[in-house]
Design an enzyme around this catalytic site. Structure first.
Site, PDB file in Angstrom:
ATOM      1  N   GLU A   1       0.776  -1.221   0.019  1.00 40.60           N
ATOM      2  CA  GLU A   1      -0.106   0.078   0.003  1.00 40.60           C
ATOM      3  C   GLU A   1       0.817   1.296   0.026  1.00 40.60           C
ATOM      4  OE1 GLU A   1      -3.212   2.094   3.161  1.00 40.60           O
ATOM      5  OE2 GLU A   1      -2.407   0.056   3.554  1.00 40.60           O
TER       6      GLU A   1
ATOM      7  N   ASP B   1      -5.465   9.156  10.349  1.00 40.48           N
ATOM      8  CA  ASP B   1      -3.827   8.684  10.593  1.00 40.48           C
ATOM      9  C   ASP B   1      -3.521   9.178  11.948  1.00 40.48           C
ATOM     10  OD1 ASP B   1      -3.443   7.559   7.764  1.00 40.48           O
ATOM     11  OD2 ASP B   1      -3.586   9.608   7.013  1.00 40.48           O
TER      12      ASP B   1
END
Length: 268
Positions: free
Chosen positions: A49, A60
């Site tokens: 990824e 995040d």
């Protein structure tokens, strides 16, 4: 049939689980990303990824937020991620997908983004902020072009909505193991196995678990539950702690090998 579909078919036949590390493109420079990427397959990774740095992180945690900031400060642009695929990923041997905000795809143009990503060697895109109500157009383009559209299911996603998300996804489903942001954890929710088991009965798509996988012990616990594991912050942290590109590749390679051994040991 996309390369990701083919990969998971082969893994299923071999009774193996996918291991997918996450790399931030351009952290701290694109050459470092390329150097680490080149070592992944030999270390035991099955796909990768590639995070597209974005100024407004989506779920995040601090480790990945900091990596995005480093990349942006060094001048990262979307074209560099495509350059990574075109110029540096030849011979890598594993499928790559972008983790990208829908706002970036929308700005580029849905079909244009898919075309550019495919031309750069990417097999799909994880789009964490794409609402299922707005996913049909991109989903249709991706299916037409055999480009996987991977979407996220979280512990708080209502079950009917989980089915809707699965129906507009392809390649695999990204199951977020915890409520909250990315980051390494030593404990995961006790109902994770039951929740993934229920979702597995609703879709034929492989289910990969991400968020919170900190090392071999966590990976071994989750491997029997999932079709694949996604490891982000623990990888990005090792790159941040490395002194140069060579040491980053060595440190990540060693860590991926440890994860591979733990996953295989737990599922053999």
């Amino acid at each position: 049939m996309s390369s990701i579909d083919d990969l998971f078919a082969r893994l299923k036949a071999d009774r193996r689980k996918a291991l997918m590390p996450f790399l931030t493109a351009g952290d701290p420079k694109i050459e470092t990303t390329a150097k680490v990427l080149a070592e992944l397959q030999s270390s035991g990774a099955d796909l990768c990824e590639i995070g597209i740095p974005y100024s407004d992180p989506i779920a995040d945690g601090p480790v990945i937020q900091a990596s995005y900031q480093r990349a942006l400060e060094s001048g990262f642009r979307l074209e560099h991620a495509f350059q990574l695929g075109r110029d540096h990923a030849v011979g890598v041997g594993i499928p790559m997908v972008t983790m990208v905000s829908y706002s970036i795809i929308f700005r580029v143009g849905l079909e244009k983004y898919v075309d550019q990503a495919q031309q750069a060697g990417y097999a799909g895109a994880i789009v964490p902020d794409l609402l299922v109500e707005e996913a049909d157009a991109l989903s249709e383009i991706c299916r037409k072009k055999d480009f996987s559209l991977i979407q996220l299911v979280t512990p708080t996603t209502p079950r009917q909505r989980q089915v809707q998300i699965a129906n507009t996804s392809s390649g695999f489903l990204y199951y977020v193991s915890v409520t909250g942001i990315t980051g390494e954890r030593t404990a995961l929710p006790t109902d994770l196995t039951d929740n993934v088991g229920w979702l597995r009965e609703q879709t034929d798509l492989p289910i990969c678990i991400g968020f919170g996988i900190s090392g071999p012990e966590t990976a071994a616990k989750l491997a029997p539950v999932a079709d694949g594991l996604i490891v982000g912050s623990a990888v990005v942290r090792r790159i941040a702690e490395s002194s140069d590109s060579e040491s980053a590749a060595t440190n990540v390679s060693r860590f991926i090998a440890e994860l591979r051994e733990a996953i295989d040991g737990a599922t053999s």
